[in-house]
Design a protein around this motif. Sequence first.
Motif, PDB file in Angstrom:
ATOM      1  N   TRP A  55     -13.629  -3.737   2.569  1.00 31.16           N
ATOM      2  CA  TRP A  55     -12.591  -4.609   3.127  1.00 31.16           C
ATOM      3  C   TRP A  55     -11.355  -4.548   2.231  1.00 31.16           C
ATOM      4  CZ3 TRP A  55     -12.611  -7.589   7.594  1.00 31.16           C
ATOM      5  CH2 TRP A  55     -11.512  -8.449   7.749  1.00 31.16           C
ATOM      6  N   VAL A  56     -10.206  -4.194   2.831  1.00 30.47           N
ATOM      7  CA  VAL A  56      -8.947  -4.102   2.100  1.00 30.47           C
ATOM      8  C   VAL A  56      -7.910  -4.935   2.843  1.00 30.47           C
ATOM      9  CG1 VAL A  56      -7.153  -2.566   1.217  1.00 30.47           C
ATOM     10  CG2 VAL A  56      -9.529  -1.770   1.334  1.00 30.47           C
ATOM     11  N   GLN A  57      -7.255  -5.840   2.130  1.00 28.34           N
ATOM     12  CA  GLN A  57      -6.224  -6.684   2.744  1.00 28.34           C
ATOM     13  C   GLN A  57      -5.031  -6.796   1.810  1.00 28.34           C
ATOM     14  OE1 GLN A  57      -8.514 -10.364   3.148  1.00 28.34           O
ATOM     15  NE2 GLN A  57      -7.552 -11.167   1.302  1.00 28.34           N
ATOM     16  N   ALA A  58      -3.862  -7.022   2.398  1.00 24.61           N
ATOM     17  CA  ALA A  58      -2.620  -7.139   1.621  1.00 24.61           C
ATOM     18  C   ALA A  58      -1.800  -8.303   2.123  1.00 24.61           C
ATOM     19  CB  ALA A  58      -1.812  -5.843   1.740  1.00 24.61           C
ATOM     20  N   ARG A  59      -0.851  -8.695   1.278  1.00 28.25           N
ATOM     21  CA  ARG A  59       0.228  -9.601   1.699  1.00 28.25           C
ATOM     22  C   ARG A  59      -0.263 -11.006   2.013  1.00 28.25           C
ATOM     23  NH1 ARG A  59       4.704  -7.044   3.921  1.00 28.25           N
ATOM     24  NH2 ARG A  59       6.556  -8.332   3.650  1.00 28.25           N
TER      25      ARG A  59
ATOM     26  N   GLN B 231      -1.024   0.710   3.206  1.00 27.48           N
ATOM     27  CA  GLN B 231      -0.732   1.859   4.066  1.00 27.48           C
ATOM     28  C   GLN B 231      -1.173   3.159   3.402  1.00 27.48           C
ATOM     29  OE1 GLN B 231       2.707   1.942   6.612  1.00 27.48           O
ATOM     30  NE2 GLN B 231       3.322   3.951   5.883  1.00 27.48           N
ATOM     31  N   GLY B 232      -0.911   3.301   2.116  1.00 33.32           N
ATOM     32  CA  GLY B 232      -1.358   4.497   1.402  1.00 33.32           C
ATOM     33  C   GLY B 232      -2.868   4.629   1.406  1.00 33.32           C
ATOM     34  N   PHE B 233      -3.570   3.498   1.282  1.00 33.43           N
ATOM     35  CA  PHE B 233      -5.033   3.484   1.342  1.00 33.43           C
ATOM     36  C   PHE B 233      -5.509   3.999   2.701  1.00 33.43           C
ATOM     37  CE2 PHE B 233      -9.250   1.874   1.885  1.00 33.43           C
ATOM     38  CZ  PHE B 233      -9.793   1.720   0.615  1.00 33.43           C
ATOM     39  N   ALA B 234      -4.926   3.452   3.772  1.00 28.88           N
ATOM     40  CA  ALA B 234      -5.341   3.834   5.125  1.00 28.88           C
ATOM     41  C   ALA B 234      -5.019   5.286   5.429  1.00 28.88           C
ATOM     42  CB  ALA B 234      -4.661   2.919   6.145  1.00 28.88           C
ATOM     43  N   GLN B 235      -3.884   5.777   4.960  1.00 32.96           N
ATOM     44  CA  GLN B 235      -3.527   7.170   5.191  1.00 32.96           C
ATOM     45  C   GLN B 235      -4.527   8.111   4.523  1.00 32.96           C
ATOM     46  OE1 GLN B 235       0.508   6.865   3.697  1.00 32.96           O
ATOM     47  NE2 GLN B 235       1.373   7.057   5.748  1.00 32.96           N
TER      48      GLN B 235
ATOM     49  N   ALA C  47     -19.259   4.771   5.277  1.00 35.24           N
ATOM     50  CA  ALA C  47     -18.775   3.393   5.144  1.00 35.24           C
ATOM     51  C   ALA C  47     -18.115   2.932   6.437  1.00 35.24           C
ATOM     52  CB  ALA C  47     -17.783   3.283   3.993  1.00 35.24           C
ATOM     53  N   GLU C  48     -18.039   1.637   6.575  1.00 35.37           N
ATOM     54  CA  GLU C  48     -17.232   0.995   7.615  1.00 35.37           C
ATOM     55  C   GLU C  48     -16.088   0.310   6.890  1.00 35.37           C
ATOM     56  OE1 GLU C  48     -17.797  -1.914  11.507  1.00 35.37           O
ATOM     57  OE2 GLU C  48     -19.160  -2.127   9.802  1.00 35.37           O
ATOM     58  N   ILE C  49     -14.859   0.672   7.262  1.00 37.39           N
ATOM     59  CA  ILE C  49     -13.690   0.284   6.469  1.00 37.39           C
ATOM     60  C   ILE C  49     -12.741  -0.545   7.333  1.00 37.39           C
ATOM     61  CG2 ILE C  49     -11.767   1.147   5.081  1.00 37.39           C
ATOM     62  CD1 ILE C  49     -13.604   3.897   5.280  1.00 37.39           C
ATOM     63  N   PHE C  50     -12.305  -1.662   6.786  1.00 36.58           N
ATOM     64  CA  PHE C  50     -11.338  -2.538   7.444  1.00 36.58           C
ATOM     65  C   PHE C  50     -10.096  -2.632   6.563  1.00 36.58           C
ATOM     66  CE2 PHE C  50     -15.593  -3.897   8.593  1.00 36.58           C
ATOM     67  CZ  PHE C  50     -15.532  -4.054   9.973  1.00 36.58           C
ATOM     68  N   VAL C  51      -8.920  -2.428   7.154  1.00 34.80           N
ATOM     69  CA  VAL C  51      -7.659  -2.528   6.409  1.00 34.80           C
ATOM     70  C   VAL C  51      -6.721  -3.463   7.171  1.00 34.80           C
ATOM     71  CG1 VAL C  51      -5.697  -1.310   5.408  1.00 34.80           C
ATOM     72  CG2 VAL C  51      -7.930  -0.167   5.542  1.00 34.80           C
ATOM     73  N   VAL C  52      -6.278  -4.541   6.497  1.00 32.61           N
ATOM     74  CA  VAL C  52      -5.331  -5.503   7.083  1.00 32.61           C
ATOM     75  C   VAL C  52      -4.034  -5.421   6.268  1.00 32.61           C
ATOM     76  CG1 VAL C  52      -4.929  -7.884   7.778  1.00 32.61           C
ATOM     77  CG2 VAL C  52      -7.285  -6.994   7.674  1.00 32.61           C
ATOM     78  N   PRO C  53      -2.970  -4.790   6.787  1.00 34.69           N
ATOM     79  CA  PRO C  53      -1.741  -4.609   5.997  1.00 34.69           C
ATOM     80  C   PRO C  53      -0.979  -5.886   5.691  1.00 34.69           C
ATOM     81  CG  PRO C  53      -1.846  -3.049   7.819  1.00 34.69           C
ATOM     82  CD  PRO C  53      -2.903  -4.079   8.066  1.00 34.69           C
ATOM     83  N   ILE C  54      -1.089  -6.910   6.568  1.00 37.71           N
ATOM     84  CA  ILE C  54      -0.366  -8.169   6.352  1.00 37.71           C
ATOM     85  C   ILE C  54      -1.284  -9.323   6.730  1.00 37.71           C
ATOM     86  CG2 ILE C  54       1.624  -9.596   6.948  1.00 37.71           C
ATOM     87  CD1 ILE C  54       3.114  -7.065   7.771  1.00 37.71           C
ATOM     88  N   MET C  55      -1.597 -10.182   5.776  1.00 39.04           N
ATOM     89  CA  MET C  55      -2.390 -11.373   6.072  1.00 39.04           C
ATOM     90  C   MET C  55      -1.488 -12.553   6.480  1.00 39.04           C
ATOM     91  SD  MET C  55      -5.745 -11.006   5.838  1.00 39.04           S
ATOM     92  CE  MET C  55      -6.539 -12.511   5.255  1.00 39.04           C
ATOM     93  N   ASP C  56      -0.455 -12.846   5.691  1.00 37.04           N
ATOM     94  CA  ASP C  56       0.445 -13.964   6.020  1.00 37.04           C
ATOM     95  C   ASP C  56       1.505 -13.466   6.996  1.00 37.04           C
ATOM     96  OD1 ASP C  56       2.029 -16.184   6.175  1.00 37.04           O
ATOM     97  OD2 ASP C  56       2.445 -16.323   4.027  1.00 37.04           O
TER      98      ASP C  56
END
Length: 418
Positions: A200-204, A217-221, A237-246
Amino acid sequence: MHRFILATFFVASWLACEPNDCRAAKPLTVVADFQGASVEVLRIDQEARSVQFTPGGDPARGWPCWWYFRIDGITPGETITLRLQASSASVGAKKPLAASWAMPKQATFSIDGETWLHSDEGTRVEQAMVYTVQPDATSVSVAWGPPYTPQMAEQFVRKIAEKSPHAEATELCRSRGGRAVPMLHVREGDRDNRQRFGVWVQARQHAWESGSSWVAQGFAQWVTGDEPEAAWLRQHAEIFVVPIMDIDNTATGNGGKNALPHDHNRDWSSEPHWNEILAAQRRIRGLVDEQRMDVFLDLHNPAPGDPTFFYVLPREMLEEPMLRLRDRFIELAYGRISKIKPLIPMSNKPKVTGASYHPLWRQISSNWVSMNGNPHTVSLCLETIWNYKNSTTTGYQAVGANLAAAVQEYLAERPAKP
């Protein structure tokens, strides 16, 4: 006779001057009616071709340090001066935010809204930071750092999903403001999800920290790229990327940090206020229940003078194997990120987010995941340097790519899921 001499002088002067110098300068105007924009204009000096301003934003919606706007009416090639003053708004019941949070060494600018560059280093003049830009265009967008709006996040996850058969563009949830929270879901092959590592990867979580979205974005690319290691990660793996939380504060140009009743990274409680946190907790609890919450990464930008580093819980609060695995992951990530060219300064000494850090330290995301995860969970907050010459879209994305490569290297050392 005098009229003739005056007219002759005027024509001769007009013929002798450079074309750009002869055009009557259009009035400069400031535009901030678009997603993510934030500014309070104090004065536009048409003669000096300068804009004096302070960050916009509602202090109740977070620290007033983010600024982003467009200047129109420029004669291509002319020098535009930006005079930035810190916001005088008080943060809660406290005094105004320190000026350094709003004053990067270099401003960020773009003439097309896609390619973001650094200005020359600004100069501190009394209470202001003064930057200059010389765009070869009639308009220029300027910002605290490279913007990353909700629209950009939606477009990015959609384009990745269109390009990669292993990626799905989806939504984490809808925000309290009714906005979609874009999320990328990545996996390859027919392996059962229960046999996959959970990542699980999240930002912002703090809206002003735009660089963290570029790291995501670099992670997802990298994860959806052609590297054999990336393919291995997708297959195992099962990977989740959320670029903006707030998403709401990012859209409206507010700072997000210390927003009322508390910001997103102080909301990881049993009863979250923010929809994004509730939705993320549900997903993560599902991974925990399946004994596969393996890697949780929360992406941020730090204080003005800080390098890149990880935040961790005190060692005495954790047990093995979590400690050993966490240290191994940090070792691998440091080994990669610290060698990025061009250099992104990184410290191999994590900072601690225990009881002395914040009254709501238990409700910080990486702490919550550590305390509620599996015994083997690695849960970390990565703070990527922002006040540096290489803190650009390219530099941030390089951090994200190397972080993803470190995840693959780390998981490749772990026993396969049964």
